[in-house]
Motif scaffolding. Structure first.
Motif, PDB file in Angstrom:
ATOM      1  N   LEU A 351     132.878  82.229  78.685  1.00 36.18           N
ATOM      2  CA  LEU A 351     132.481  81.367  79.800  1.00 36.18           C
ATOM      3  C   LEU A 351     131.050  81.702  80.217  1.00 36.18           C
ATOM      4  O   LEU A 351     130.695  81.600  81.375  1.00 36.18           O
ATOM      5  CB  LEU A 351     133.439  81.546  80.987  1.00 36.18           C
ATOM      6  CG  LEU A 351     134.884  81.074  80.792  1.00 36.18           C
ATOM      7  CD1 LEU A 351     135.678  81.242  82.088  1.00 36.18           C
ATOM      8  CD2 LEU A 351     134.931  79.622  80.351  1.00 36.18           C
ATOM      9  N   ARG A 496     140.217  83.876  80.906  1.00 36.32           N
ATOM     10  CA  ARG A 496     139.310  82.910  81.544  1.00 36.32           C
ATOM     11  C   ARG A 496     139.390  82.997  83.067  1.00 36.32           C
ATOM     12  O   ARG A 496     138.370  82.917  83.769  1.00 36.32           O
ATOM     13  CB  ARG A 496     139.639  81.492  81.074  1.00 36.32           C
ATOM     14  CG  ARG A 496     139.379  81.248  79.604  1.00 36.32           C
ATOM     15  CD  ARG A 496     139.600  79.786  79.241  1.00 36.32           C
ATOM     16  NE  ARG A 496     139.744  79.653  77.785  1.00 36.32           N
ATOM     17  CZ  ARG A 496     140.918  79.519  77.153  1.00 36.32           C
ATOM     18  NH1 ARG A 496     142.035  79.472  77.860  1.00 36.32           N
ATOM     19  NH2 ARG A 496     140.957  79.425  75.866  1.00 36.32           N
ATOM     20  N   ARG A 500     136.341  83.662  85.522  1.00 34.19           N
ATOM     21  CA  ARG A 500     135.978  82.731  86.592  1.00 34.19           C
ATOM     22  C   ARG A 500     135.926  83.447  87.930  1.00 34.19           C
ATOM     23  O   ARG A 500     135.065  83.145  88.781  1.00 34.19           O
ATOM     24  CB  ARG A 500     136.978  81.562  86.630  1.00 34.19           C
ATOM     25  CG  ARG A 500     136.730  80.534  85.523  1.00 34.19           C
ATOM     26  CD  ARG A 500     137.525  79.255  85.752  1.00 34.19           C
ATOM     27  NE  ARG A 500     138.922  79.439  85.484  1.00 34.19           N
ATOM     28  CZ  ARG A 500     139.540  79.123  84.350  1.00 34.19           C
ATOM     29  NH1 ARG A 500     138.827  78.613  83.341  1.00 34.19           N
ATOM     30  NH2 ARG A 500     140.821  79.302  84.197  1.00 34.19           N
ATOM     31  N   TYR A 504     131.773  83.451  86.354  1.00 32.70           N
ATOM     32  CA  TYR A 504     131.357  82.815  85.109  1.00 32.70           C
ATOM     33  C   TYR A 504     132.075  81.477  84.949  1.00 32.70           C
ATOM     34  O   TYR A 504     133.234  81.328  85.325  1.00 32.70           O
ATOM     35  CB  TYR A 504     131.646  83.722  83.925  1.00 32.70           C
ATOM     36  CG  TYR A 504     130.962  85.061  84.012  1.00 32.70           C
ATOM     37  CD1 TYR A 504     129.579  85.147  83.890  1.00 32.70           C
ATOM     38  CD2 TYR A 504     131.681  86.225  84.255  1.00 32.70           C
ATOM     39  CE1 TYR A 504     128.933  86.388  83.980  1.00 32.70           C
ATOM     40  CE2 TYR A 504     131.065  87.459  84.356  1.00 32.70           C
ATOM     41  CZ  TYR A 504     129.685  87.533  84.228  1.00 32.70           C
ATOM     42  OH  TYR A 504     129.055  88.746  84.329  1.00 32.70           O
ATOM     43  N   SER A 505     131.377  80.498  84.350  1.00 34.70           N
ATOM     44  CA  SER A 505     131.998  79.197  84.164  1.00 34.70           C
ATOM     45  C   SER A 505     131.443  78.501  82.924  1.00 34.70           C
ATOM     46  O   SER A 505     131.840  77.380  82.654  1.00 34.70           O
ATOM     47  CB  SER A 505     131.771  78.326  85.398  1.00 34.70           C
ATOM     48  OG  SER A 505     130.384  78.127  85.600  1.00 34.70           O
TER      49      SER A 505
END
Length: 505
Positions: A351, A496, A500, A504-505
């Motif tokens: 990500l 993930r 996140r 983070y994305s």
């Protein structure tokens, strides 16, 4: 079209047959709990349960007929046709193939066998053949696939029982698939199980073999012989050209080639050994590999998004299959380069974070040694390994896993895998003993966090630029098993979520 008992018994040797062979058969099962009116029940003596004890229950549920094993049947007479065979487990495959009207006759079937890499290679073969313009079906440890429809294999069985296999092959044929790609385990190939009977293989692929599963097979020689049955089965349906494809880097590869019928064409692949399809100038990193490949169909450059030297070998196997089926080299290479990863098998998760994250199914000492040993020299920073060990399974491996991980990784986060009925903390303590033998200390070299989601969050929070966070043991599996039952789980999605949460994305 309604089939009769006569149709289902075609080619099956019986030691006693009923008078009424015109009995309609509407379904087939080896599980008495699944019997419906008009179905055929096949009684099998398993490791834990003997299906012959449930013949009466199956008849009461409406079974139209029952198949029993002559060695194990001594029950009371029943009011439905009863057929006796020499070995009901072996007979299950041809019975199922007959019920589903031998679907493999309308497919090109590809079997993948080996100790390691079967699931990844099965998926790669399916994807590269689709890249060549053909619709495929797939049966693997990770997923089932029929044309565009794909769903998780939640059975925890790499190769299902024969009725499930034949049922899936029928779905593939009816959906217009040209190929069926089947992960073929040694248990399923063994003549004692014969789950893959009736698959009429057109292509057999051998990846590698190590000293595993000897508790079932009894010896390495028998293990190898059981795997080699895939090659012996080549061309049974006489549907066209058969191919025997083997990994020339493995010392046993010649044994598998020799097992194939003389009419089958031979093709080898390899990284180190001389081979028809050969890798050269391999450069690898946590994000994948680049190489040059030479083949009888020409040469090309190939960039894989799959980390690990063993994935170079798996990709060569898939490329070999594609080329054998007439797919142009450039198109096969493009299809391989488009594969972003295989779910739960050295699967990158990104990500945009400045460190690598990989999800892998490695869950025993041998796979730990292979994965960690391969990734250590490729990682610029630290390796942070998150893993546990299964409850109610081999206890001796727990400390060994801890010691191996302790030698290669900088920080271990010890957590739950599938504790089942055992105390999760006790399992983690046994892993920690091995980690301490490798010089790790609690709070610094290793952390004990039973909650797996929390463990993954802790690993991500500890990661620095250039590090590698390696999530081991769960891979593709969709749950974690506790004493109170299974809870849903998705390792990659949990990773993930943790990323996140860090922004983070």
């Amino acid at each position: 079209m309604t089939l009769t008992l006569h149709d289902i018994l075609h080619g099956v040797e019986t030691t006693g047959s009923p008078a009424d062979l015109d009995t309609p058969i509407l379904g087939i099962t080896y599980d008495s709990r699944q019997v419906r009116a008009g179905w055929l029940f096949v009684a099998i003596r398993g490791f834990h349960v003997d299906g012959h004890r449930y013949v009466g229950q199956a008849a009461a549920a409406g079974a139209a007929a029952v198949v029993v094993d002559a060695r194990h049947w001594g029950g009371d007479p029943i009011d439905v046709p009863l057929i006796s065979v020499a070995d009901s487990r072996v007979a299950l495959a041809p019975l199922a193939a007959n019920f589903y009207q031998r679907p493999a006759t309308g497919l090109r079937t590809i079997g993948i066998t080996g100790t390691k890499g079967k699931s990844t290679t099965t998926d790669l073969v399916s994807q590269v053949i689709e890249g060549g313009g053909f619709s495929t079906g797939m049966i693997s440890t990770v997923d089932f696939k029929v044309g565009p429809r794909r769903w998780p294999n939640s059975t925890r069985q790499s190769t299902p029982e024969a009725p499930e296999i034949q049922g899936l092959l029928r779905e593939m044929a009816d959906a217009g698939c040209a190929y069926a790609v089947i992960e073929s385990t040694s248990h399923a190939l063994s003549s004692r199980w014969n789950r893959l009977g009736g698959c009429m293989f057109d292509v057999a692929v051998f990846l590698n073999i190590t000293h595993e599963h000897l508790d079932y097979h009894g010896s390495f020689a028998q293990y190898r012989a059981d795997k080699a049955r895939l090659f012996e089965m080549l061309g049974e349906g006489e549907k066209g050209e058969a191919w025997a494809i083997t990994n020339a880097d493995d010392p046993s590869h010649r044994h598998f080639l020799d097992a194939a019928p003389a009419r089958a064409r031979r093709l080898t692949f390899g990284v180190r050994a001389e081979a028809d399809v050969r890798a050269h100038e391999v450069s690898a990193g946590p994000g994948g590999s680049a190489l040059r490949v030479t083949t009888p169909w020409g040469e090309a450059r190939l960039r894989l998004h799959l980390p690990g030297s063993f994935n170079v070998s798996n990709a060569l196997a898939a490329l070999s299959v594609a080329l054998s089926q007439g797919i142009p080299l450039a198109r096969a290479v493009a299809a391989l380069e488009a594969v972003p990863g295989i779910r739960g098998r050295m699967q990158p998760v990104s990500l945009g974070q400045p460190f690598d994250v990989i999800v892998d199914y490695a869950h025993n000492p041998d796979s730990f040694e292979q994965v960690l040993g391969m990734l250590r020299p490729l990682t610029r920073g630290r390796i942070i390994a998150v893993f546990g060990s299964a409850g109610e399974r081999d206890r001796a491996k727990r400390a060994v896993q801890g010691e191996i991980a302790g030698r290669y990784a900088d920080l271990l986060v010890l957590t739950d895998e599938d504790p089942r009925g055992e105390d999760p903390a006790a399992i983690i303590a046994e892993i920690a003993e091995g980690a301490e033998r490798a010089g790790k200390r609690s709070g610094d070299g290793y952390l004990c966090i039973p909650d797996r989601a929390e463990a993954i969050r802790a690993a991500m929070a500890a990661a620095r630029p250039g590090d590698l966070v390696l999530l081991l043991g769960k891979g593709h599996e969709g749950n974690i098993i506790y004493a109170g039952g299974a809870i849903p789980w998705d390792e990659a999605e949990s990773a993930r979520e943790a990323l996140r949460a860090l922004g983070y994305s």
